[in-house]
Design a protein around this motif. Structure first.
Motif, PDB file in Angstrom:
ATOM      1  N   GLY A  97      -1.804   2.350  -4.451  1.00 18.21           N
ATOM      2  CA  GLY A  97      -0.855   1.297  -3.484  1.00 18.21           C
ATOM      3  C   GLY A  97       0.103   2.183  -2.777  1.00 18.21           C
ATOM      4  N   LEU A  98       0.643   3.283  -3.600  1.00 16.18           N
ATOM      5  CA  LEU A  98       1.861   4.032  -2.842  1.00 16.18           C
ATOM      6  C   LEU A  98       1.237   5.009  -1.910  1.00 16.18           C
ATOM      7  N   VAL A  99      -0.112   5.370  -1.926  1.00 12.15           N
ATOM      8  CA  VAL A  99      -0.790   6.462  -1.085  1.00 12.15           C
ATOM      9  C   VAL A  99      -1.051   5.554   0.275  1.00 12.15           C
ATOM     10  N   LEU A 100      -1.501   4.150  -0.007  1.00 11.43           N
ATOM     11  CA  LEU A 100      -1.771   3.529   1.194  1.00 11.43           C
ATOM     12  C   LEU A 100      -0.623   3.205   1.882  1.00 11.43           C
ATOM     13  N   ILE A 101       0.331   3.020   1.200  1.00 15.00           N
ATOM     14  CA  ILE A 101       1.745   2.733   1.966  1.00 15.00           C
ATOM     15  C   ILE A 101       2.194   3.836   2.860  1.00 15.00           C
TER      16      ILE A 101
ATOM     17  N   PRO B 160       3.025  -3.614   7.091  1.00 13.43           N
ATOM     18  CA  PRO B 160       4.333  -3.599   6.680  1.00 13.43           C
ATOM     19  C   PRO B 160       4.378  -2.805   5.370  1.00 13.43           C
ATOM     20  N   VAL B 161       5.606  -2.328   5.215  1.00 12.96           N
ATOM     21  CA  VAL B 161       5.754  -1.434   4.027  1.00 12.96           C
ATOM     22  C   VAL B 161       5.760  -2.201   2.710  1.00 12.96           C
ATOM     23  N   ALA B 162       6.428  -3.306   2.470  1.00 16.63           N
ATOM     24  CA  ALA B 162       6.737  -4.202   1.375  1.00 16.63           C
ATOM     25  C   ALA B 162       7.226  -5.609   2.088  1.00 16.63           C
TER      26      ALA B 162
ATOM     27  N   HIS C 121       0.958  -8.741   4.886  1.00 12.51           N
ATOM     28  CA  HIS C 121       1.763  -7.856   3.886  1.00 12.51           C
ATOM     29  C   HIS C 121       0.797  -7.744   2.738  1.00 12.51           C
ATOM     30  N   LEU C 122      -0.384  -8.478   2.462  1.00 15.22           N
ATOM     31  CA  LEU C 122      -1.232  -8.465   1.151  1.00 15.22           C
ATOM     32  C   LEU C 122      -2.274  -7.586   1.500  1.00 15.22           C
ATOM     33  N   VAL C 123      -2.462  -6.858   2.690  1.00 18.97           N
ATOM     34  CA  VAL C 123      -3.629  -6.245   3.060  1.00 18.97           C
ATOM     35  C   VAL C 123      -3.673  -5.033   2.228  1.00 18.97           C
ATOM     36  N   LEU C 124      -2.594  -4.155   2.149  1.00 20.64           N
ATOM     37  CA  LEU C 124      -2.448  -3.109   1.482  1.00 20.64           C
ATOM     38  C   LEU C 124      -2.812  -3.222  -0.074  1.00 20.64           C
TER      39      LEU C 124
ATOM     40  N   VAL D  39       1.115  -7.572 -12.020  1.00 24.09           N
ATOM     41  CA  VAL D  39       2.562  -6.991 -12.161  1.00 24.09           C
ATOM     42  C   VAL D  39       2.978  -6.177 -11.403  1.00 24.09           C
ATOM     43  N   VAL D  40       2.238  -4.802 -11.708  1.00 29.64           N
ATOM     44  CA  VAL D  40       2.875  -3.440 -11.192  1.00 29.64           C
ATOM     45  C   VAL D  40       2.704  -3.624  -9.679  1.00 29.64           C
ATOM     46  N   THR D  41       1.551  -3.872  -9.059  1.00 30.19           N
ATOM     47  CA  THR D  41       1.275  -3.883  -8.075  1.00 30.19           C
ATOM     48  C   THR D  41       2.351  -4.671  -7.275  1.00 30.19           C
ATOM     49  N   GLU D  42       2.313  -5.845  -7.769  1.00 32.03           N
ATOM     50  CA  GLU D  42       3.514  -6.756  -7.058  1.00 32.03           C
ATOM     51  C   GLU D  42       4.916  -6.014  -6.969  1.00 32.03           C
ATOM     52  N   THR D  43       5.153  -5.377  -8.046  1.00 32.77           N
ATOM     53  CA  THR D  43       6.486  -4.629  -8.111  1.00 32.77           C
ATOM     54  C   THR D  43       6.731  -3.577  -7.049  1.00 32.77           C
ATOM     55  N   VAL D  44       5.293  -2.753  -6.896  1.00 29.34           N
ATOM     56  CA  VAL D  44       5.408  -1.544  -5.968  1.00 29.34           C
ATOM     57  C   VAL D  44       5.640  -2.149  -4.428  1.00 29.34           C
ATOM     58  N   PHE D  45       4.939  -3.219  -4.328  1.00 27.72           N
ATOM     59  CA  PHE D  45       4.943  -3.689  -2.692  1.00 27.72           C
ATOM     60  C   PHE D  45       5.999  -4.850  -2.829  1.00 27.72           C
ATOM     61  N   SER D  46       7.050  -4.851  -3.687  1.00 24.61           N
ATOM     62  CA  SER D  46       7.934  -5.988  -3.738  1.00 24.61           C
ATOM     63  C   SER D  46       7.521  -7.373  -3.376  1.00 24.61           C
ATOM     64  N   LEU D  47       6.311  -7.662  -3.767  1.00 23.89           N
ATOM     65  CA  LEU D  47       5.840  -9.097  -3.697  1.00 23.89           C
ATOM     66  C   LEU D  47       6.600 -10.387  -4.489  1.00 23.89           C
ATOM     67  N   PRO D  48       7.040 -11.234  -4.029  1.00 22.00           N
ATOM     68  CA  PRO D  48       7.806 -12.393  -4.902  1.00 22.00           C
ATOM     69  C   PRO D  48       6.446 -13.182  -5.531  1.00 22.00           C
ATOM     70  N   GLY D  49       6.058 -12.603  -6.287  1.00 19.77           N
ATOM     71  CA  GLY D  49       4.869 -13.452  -6.912  1.00 19.77           C
ATOM     72  C   GLY D  49       5.185 -13.689  -8.252  1.00 19.77           C
TER      73      GLY D  49
END
Length: 313
Positions: free
Chosen positions: A148-152, A163-165, A180-183, A255-265
């Motif tokens: 995810g960080l590489v894709l960002i 979008p970044v996050a 925002h969910l593509v990456l 959980v980790v992916t939502e945290t990396v992309f700051s998704l309010p899930g």
């Protein structure tokens, strides 16, 4: 067939009752006091004791457990200690990004894994097959948060395509939010495709040399029809199983992916609840995730009836 369905339903109830009990016990024996967290370090023991009494945390565990079961029977997951709202409402407000992230991830994973796994089995031993096996092993070893960080860095920071996050503002359209969910979906989809690819390849290899496949070829049937209608259809049950398990794991493991992309899930909500010792939210989220997991497996079991006539009989 009716007996088969009843057995699955009874199994679901037994699993959910076990999960309810385990979740209640684990949350209660975990270190930390939500009353002390809420009141802060300057709170006196009397203040903490008064808040625990108001929240019902001073009651014996058996009493708390029976009260919890009574709420569940009524469909009530309780009231969040910190958010001051029903847990069902808190989960519903966070469900959209998690639902779409899981859906897109499993679609991407299946779109990659199924054709690649089928073709790899059909071309067993070739350079393509070796490349697919290498890719599957490599993808399975990649942490989704690192990908995810590489894709960002590539597609959001350098190219500016996505979008970044975040998940868009309150007034953002659905299309903007989904962008925002593509990456994160691609990151999870690529990692998840590894297991599905390997299962698809292994399952296809088990059936491609069976007698009914050779018979279909000897009758002059086209190769594509032989592979897809006869071989893949009979190889589909283990593939469906792993797809269902992957979807269930994505719900609970994003959980980790939502945290990396700051998704309010839901994942972010659970992390916050754990840090705050918000027992009702933790319990409610874990039970909902477990229920989704069980329902997905039940749905896969029902698909077996459509795919394999032996299950019906």
């Amino acid at each position: 067939m009716t007996r088969y369905i009843l057995q699955r339903l009874l199994g679901m109830l037994a699993v959910m009752f076990t999960v309810v009990t385990i979740v209640f016990i684990i949350v209660r024996i975990a270190p930390g006091d939500p009353a002390a967290v809420m009141l802060g370090p300057d709170a006196t023991p009397a203040d903490i004791a008064a808040l625990r009494a108001r929240l019902g945390l001073d009651q014996p565990l058996v009493v708390q457990y029976l009260f919890f079961l009574g709420q569940l029977i009524k469909g009530d997951l309780g009231q969040s200690i910190f958010l001051d709202m029903p847990v069902t409402r808190a989960l519903a407000e966070r469900a959209e990004p998690t639902f779409f992230l899981t859906l897109f991830s499993i679609l991407i994973a299946s779109a990659i894994a199924l054709p690649v796994g089928i073709l790899s089995a059909y071309k067993r031993g070739t350079l393509f097959d070796q490349a697919v096996t290498t890719f599957a092993m490599f993808a399975a070893s990649i942490p989704s948060f690192w990908l995810g960080l590489v894709l960002i860095q590539i597609f959001a920071v350098r190219l500016g395509w996505f979008p970044v996050a975040g998940y868009g503002g309150p007034d953002a359209s659905l299309l903007t939010r989904l962008s925002h969910l593509v990456l994160p979906a691609v990151a999870l989809g690529i990692v998840s495709s590894a297991l599905i690819t390997r299962f698809t390849r292994a399952s296809m290899l088990d059936v491609l040399n069976d007698d009914y496949v050779r018979t279909a070829r000897s009758k002059g049937m086209g190769e594509f029809r032989v592979v897809m209608r006869h071989a893949f259809k009979n190889a589909l049950i283990p593939v469906l199983t792993v797809i269902g398990l992957t979807a269930a794991l994505l719900v609970s493991g994003a959980v980790v992916t939502e945290t990396v992309f700051s998704l309010p899930g839901v994942g972010n909500l659970v992390v916050s609840a754990v840090l705050r010792r918000d027992y009702p939210v933790i319990q409610g989220a874990l039970l909902v995730i477990a229920a989704i997991y069980v329902l997905i497996n039940f749905g896969i079991d029902m698909l077996y009836i459509l795919i394999d006539p032996r299950v019906r009989y």
